[in-house]
Scaffold this motif. Structure first.
Motif, PDB file in Angstrom:
ATOM      1  N   GLU A  37       0.755  -1.058   0.020  1.00 25.17           N
ATOM      2  CA  GLU A  37       0.253   0.195  -0.040  1.00 25.17           C
ATOM      3  C   GLU A  37       0.983   1.264   0.041  1.00 25.17           C
ATOM      4  N   ALA A  39       1.390   5.688  -0.413  1.00 21.92           N
ATOM      5  CA  ALA A  39       0.525   6.778  -0.441  1.00 21.92           C
ATOM      6  C   ALA A  39       1.587   7.872  -0.670  1.00 21.92           C
ATOM      7  N   LYS A  55      -2.269  13.758  -4.595  1.00 24.36           N
ATOM      8  CA  LYS A  55      -2.354  12.804  -3.737  1.00 24.36           C
ATOM      9  C   LYS A  55      -2.559  11.653  -4.588  1.00 24.36           C
ATOM     10  N   THR A  57      -3.075   7.166  -3.921  1.00 24.38           N
ATOM     11  CA  THR A  57      -3.086   6.152  -3.070  1.00 24.38           C
ATOM     12  C   THR A  57      -2.999   4.750  -4.029  1.00 24.38           C
ATOM     13  N   ARG A  59      -3.009   0.177  -4.067  1.00 22.33           N
ATOM     14  CA  ARG A  59      -2.823  -0.997  -3.121  1.00 22.33           C
ATOM     15  C   ARG A  59      -2.747  -2.038  -4.424  1.00 22.33           C
ATOM     16  N   CYS A  71      -5.617   1.797  -7.779  1.00 25.54           N
ATOM     17  CA  CYS A  71      -4.880   3.231  -7.490  1.00 25.54           C
ATOM     18  C   CYS A  71      -5.914   4.386  -7.870  1.00 25.54           C
TER      19      CYS A  71
END
Length: 179
Positions: A37, A39, A55, A57, A59, A71
């Motif tokens: 994960e 970020a 930004k 994130t 996984r 994502c």
């Protein structure tokens, strides 16, 4: 994927020598399933105004090869989502209405996992599009990481973006530079 070790790495990101944000990656392993994960949170302010915001994130789930990718990226006020899963003999990625097929051994452009030396393509985690790259070895270097000297392999990923990456002798991602 099975050789990657669980743990966490967090980078402070600098732009022109000034703090710009943070990027972290947490890798866990449960029952032979590896989950990474990541970020990233980057921001540029001009006085009280935010003039740039990024930004992301992601996984990734690994079972020998990439089993799932998810994502979400906020860049320039727009959010994109990238999703991927194996489909037959390929890894299928979709982003909005667009989709692309990749070899099952494809890597996303997340950098925590050292890409092999040689030319190939990666999944652009911002767009889901194919990212042609050439991965070359720059050589071994001693770099400063958290105030300590670390022996690291320096590799360069060239393509639409050039990224310099450093990995320690255990294969852990320890530094990154790009423009």
């Amino acid at each position: 994927a099975d050789t990657r070790t669980p743990g966490r790495v967090e980078f402070e990101v600098f732009r022109n020598g000034e703090p710009f944000g943070k990027h972290s990656v947490t890798v866990s392993n449960a029952g032979g399933v590896l989950v990474a994960e990541s970020a990233a949170d980057l921001k540029v302010n001009l006085g009280p105004l935010t003039v740039f915001r990024y930004k992301q994130t992601c996984r990734e789930t690994w079972k020998q090869t990439l089993a799932e990718l998810s994502c979400a990226t906020l860049k320039d006020g727009r959010t994109t989502k990238v999703e991927g899963t194996p489909e037959g003999q390929a890894f299928k990625v979709s982003a909005g209405r667009a989709s692309a097929g990749y070899p099952v051994d494809v890597l996303p452009s997340a950098w925590w996992s050292k890409p092999p030396i040689g030319s190939y393509e990666m999944i652009n985690t911002e767009t889901g599009k194919k990212m042609p790259v050439n991965v070359t070895s720059v050589g071994r270097e001693t770099i400063k990481v958290g105030g300590a000297s670390v022996e690291a392999e320096h590799i360069r990923v060239s393509g639409t973006l050039t990224v310099d990456l450093w990995y320690d002798d255990a294969g852990r991602w320890v530094s990154c530079a790009f423009s």
